[in-house]
Design a protein around this motif. Sequence first.
Motif, PDB file in Angstrom:
ATOM      1  N   ASP C  79       0.845  -1.187   0.000  1.00  0.00           N
ATOM      2  CA  ASP C  79       0.000   0.000   0.000  1.00  0.00           C
ATOM      3  C   ASP C  79       0.882   1.240   0.000  1.00  0.00           C
ATOM      4  OD1 ASP C  79       0.997  -0.185   2.471  1.00  0.00           O
ATOM      5  OD2 ASP C  79      -0.906  -0.403   3.501  1.00  0.00           O
ATOM      6  N   SER C  80       0.252   2.388  -0.134  1.00  0.00           N
ATOM      7  CA  SER C  80       1.084   3.560  -0.378  1.00  0.00           C
ATOM      8  C   SER C  80       1.822   4.007   0.885  1.00  0.00           C
ATOM      9  CB  SER C  80       0.238   4.689  -0.974  1.00  0.00           C
ATOM     10  OG  SER C  80      -0.358   5.443   0.028  1.00  0.00           O
ATOM     11  N   THR C  81       1.255   3.762   2.097  1.00  0.00           N
ATOM     12  CA  THR C  81       1.966   4.131   3.323  1.00  0.00           C
ATOM     13  C   THR C  81       3.281   3.357   3.433  1.00  0.00           C
ATOM     14  OG1 THR C  81      -0.216   4.315   4.344  1.00  0.00           O
ATOM     15  CG2 THR C  81       1.691   4.478   5.798  1.00  0.00           C
ATOM     16  N   ARG C  83       4.925   1.967   1.115  1.00  0.00           N
ATOM     17  CA  ARG C  83       5.845   2.338   0.035  1.00  0.00           C
ATOM     18  C   ARG C  83       6.605   3.606   0.370  1.00  0.00           C
ATOM     19  NH1 ARG C  83       2.370   2.131  -3.705  1.00  0.00           N
ATOM     20  NH2 ARG C  83       1.823   4.314  -3.776  1.00  0.00           N
ATOM     21  N   TRP C  84       5.858   4.650   0.799  1.00  0.00           N
ATOM     22  CA  TRP C  84       6.550   5.912   1.034  1.00  0.00           C
ATOM     23  C   TRP C  84       7.455   5.851   2.250  1.00  0.00           C
ATOM     24  CZ3 TRP C  84       7.193   8.527  -3.000  1.00  0.00           C
ATOM     25  CH2 TRP C  84       6.203   8.559  -3.996  1.00  0.00           C
TER      26      TRP C  84
ATOM     27  N   HIS D  66       7.746   4.789  -9.485  1.00  0.00           N
ATOM     28  CA  HIS D  66       6.511   4.143  -9.089  1.00  0.00           C
ATOM     29  C   HIS D  66       5.493   4.114 -10.235  1.00  0.00           C
ATOM     30  CE1 HIS D  66       2.705   3.631  -6.722  1.00  0.00           C
ATOM     31  NE2 HIS D  66       3.400   2.554  -6.482  1.00  0.00           N
ATOM     32  N   ARG D  70       3.469   0.852 -11.367  1.00  0.00           N
ATOM     33  CA  ARG D  70       2.031   0.790 -11.625  1.00  0.00           C
ATOM     34  C   ARG D  70       1.735   0.308 -13.031  1.00  0.00           C
ATOM     35  NH1 ARG D  70       0.876   5.663  -8.564  1.00  0.00           N
ATOM     36  NH2 ARG D  70       0.584   6.820 -10.473  1.00  0.00           N
ATOM     37  N   ASN D 219      -5.012   9.035  -5.983  1.00  0.00           N
ATOM     38  CA  ASN D 219      -5.538   8.284  -4.842  1.00  0.00           C
ATOM     39  C   ASN D 219      -7.052   8.119  -4.927  1.00  0.00           C
ATOM     40  OD1 ASN D 219      -3.173   7.727  -3.581  1.00  0.00           O
ATOM     41  ND2 ASN D 219      -3.143   9.647  -2.430  1.00  0.00           N
ATOM     42  N   ASN D 222      -7.867   5.647  -7.598  1.00  0.00           N
ATOM     43  CA  ASN D 222      -7.510   4.303  -7.170  1.00  0.00           C
ATOM     44  C   ASN D 222      -8.507   3.769  -6.165  1.00  0.00           C
ATOM     45  OD1 ASN D 222      -5.360   4.301  -8.784  1.00  0.00           O
ATOM     46  ND2 ASN D 222      -3.792   4.394  -7.206  1.00  0.00           N
TER      47      ASN D 222
END
Lengths: 228, 228, 228, 228
Positions: C79-81, C83-84, D66, D70, D219, D222
């Motif tokens: 998920d993006s959390t 990832r960052w 990224h 994707r 976001n 998505n």
Amino acid sequence: MSLTEQREGIEAGRLDMFVDGAFAFILTLLLIGGDKIPDSTDKLLYMLGGVPAFAVCFFQIAFFWHGHVRWRKRCHSADSTGRWLSLLLVFFAMIFVYPLHMVYSGAFNSLSGGALPSDFQMTGGPADMRALFVCFGFAYACMAGTLTLLFLHAAKSAAKRGFNNLDARRELRIWSVPATIGLASALTALLLPLSAPGWAWSIPGFMYSLLFLIGPVVNRFNRRYAPA
Amino acid sequence: MSLTEQREGIEAGRLDMFVDGAFAFILTLLLIGGDKIPDSTDKLLYMLGGVPAFAVCFFQIAFFWHGHVRWRKRCHSADSTGRWLSLLLVFFAMIFVYPLHMVYSGAFNSLSGGALPSDFQMTGGPADMRALFVCFGFAYACMAGTLTLLFLHAAKSAAKRGFNNLDARRELRIWSVPATIGLASALTALLLPLSAPGWAWSIPGFMYSLLFLIGPVVNRFNRRYAPA
Amino acid sequence: MSLTEQREGIEAGRLDMFVDGAFAFILTLLLIGGDKIPDSTDKLLYMLGGVPAFAVCFFQIAFFWHGHVRWRKRCHSADSTGRWLSLLLVFFAMIFVYPLHMVYSGAFNSLSGGALPSDFQMTGGPADMRALFVCFGFAYACMAGTLTLLFLHAAKSAAKRGFNNLDARRELRIWSVPATIGLASALTALLLPLSAPGWAWSIPGFMYSLLFLIGPVVNRFNRRYAPA
Amino acid sequence: MSLTEQREGIEAGRLDMFVDGAFAFILTLLLIGGDKIPDSTDKLLYMLGGVPAFAVCFFQIAFFWHGHVRWRKRCHSADSTGRWLSLLLVFFAMIFVYPLHMVYSGAFNSLSGGALPSDFQMTGGPADMRALFVCFGFAYACMAGTLTLLFLHAAKSAAKRGFNNLDARRELRIWSVPATIGLASALTALLLPLSAPGWAWSIPGFMYSLLFLIGPVVNRFNRRYAPA
């Protein structure tokens, strides 16, 4: 696959990625650090003169890298001993790369009678020679010794789980050869008196010629006891 | 999957990781070594003038890298011949990268009448030219030749296991073209007398123009005999 | 595997590849940047004198890298959390590597009474000392804090899916220790008056000795609550 | 899995490894090239002053990386269009990294009133400004444009196989925004007369502020159309 196995697979895979990336790096370090990009044909030819030494270094380090690949084939699990020994191997390879290159480029320089260039000048006579052989031998012994310990660990953990560990024990014996030779060469260089005649200083170097025996031995073992 | 197959998969995967990492490295070497980070707009524009040569080098080396990827598709097994030939390919790529960049940045510099900058000055006249073409052609032949050998090995091991090796043999023929051209160009440059007129020195260069035939040929073969 | 799971696997795998490659890079940066390739035996010995500081840095950064590997074992989803935060960890590691190396090579230099060389000279007295400890402590706290946040995120998303998050919460507590120590050391160094006696400046340094407690703690936890 | 699928998986995986390794490299290039290892506390503090610009570059390039991750989620197959566009993305990233760093370190330098250092001096006035914005905008448009083409290709090949290509088309629209902004900013800078007042030169810069809209948009898309 059970969940534990899958987790171990991820961890082992990432350790391998780390090791492979670091080894690919170490080999290119030889190129980046050693030579500026040539900006004339003369410098290009000079750089190409360093290729034989680079070739030997490249395949020497690739040989150690392949030792780690072979270890992974014997030991799929991801435990902390295997991890720290693998990181130790990368660490020694990073240090090893410089004395290795110095020794080989010096050797090719003197074997070719100066036709092949060497950035490395050995001006200090016997004291220089001793320092170089001690560094090289010790570094060599460290790397081969780490691989020996990796296979010892693989053999032990295979035995603990009741698996066949013939392969791991065989590899263990094979890698202990360069570890012993490196250590013996370093000790010989350390114990040679500085007043020893010039030819005596080639003894620690020639001791490494015994290593060429390993290649055929490994192949022979692998062929005879190949995993069915 | 049997245990042996899985082990082979791990070893082949790690060889691929090593090769991919090293090629990614080699391409960035062109950037690291060739230019300091620009600290003024003039230097930035100067650096951007080197982009065409960098582009050609980049895609040239990416082409060889993709050759190795295609080889892996034909040959899944991990044996020692495939391994050492792959390492040899990385080794040649590391050496190849400098003469490649010199030749292209020189070519763009002279084609653009000096508008595109080149760090590399060719001051030695015909002798310089000869050295450059011999280095380049030989390096080129080494890389393409290693790929030819890789596909030869893939074809042989497929035949031994009773598999269809049409693809591997086709690729083998394709890669032998640049190997032959490189060698022929190097020999032409070597045999040209230093007193040859200026235009004669473009012959070994123009021989590479035959390479542009390979791209369509590969695509055509791939489309006609695509794996079903 | 459902399609979503497979897609998440690809994304998580690529993030891991990125992180592993970057960490392998960061470690070699210490080598590339810090020392020229030695071209005489004296320089080789000088370089080898820097090995202890390099060793501590290497294993320190490898420890943070392994923290990320352990995080992945607790949190398979992409998920993006996650990832960052992973990219943030790489970012801090890239900045962290220089003050880390400076502190350790300075420490080994002074502990060995100057026998181990250091490229880094601390000439500014207490003001220098303060700046160094503040940088180091803050960088340390950032890295360990990022890992704490990664495990906090893993614990939360495991709880949301109704999974057991004991492991993630345990790791979270473990990583918060170095984060707190780093911050406390940086604050201590910041608040110490410049007129403080010399021995007082060793306080922020000695605070890191508490870290050696983590290793056994982690192993003990892992052994007691190993995933069944 | 059929044999063809497995082969495609290997090729796609190796392309990803190549791209990930190259991006990890590109980010560290910023560190290697830009600063010598600091050997005093003053230089360390000077280096840390460059961290904000480095941070923005790092996450900017990570954002493009990224984008490729994707793309892979939308397009599992390995065909030659996807391959060459991926290599093109790496190529543009390698060139992009220098003007990107120059622009950001210049911006932070002037925004902080000189408190944050910048190796890059802009001495040439408006002509310098124009050159910088044109380079930056064009590079930006190239990278985002390559990603747009990648998603266009993914959408087309999904449509050809009769799959749902809503996601790919959405991403295609998203990436075309930065491509357009970069191009528009470059054209604005190119068309501004050199005699324009100082504030006018901030227009091409402020056009990039529109980009911050993409994050929330992505976001939101998505979340709303998450793959079920």
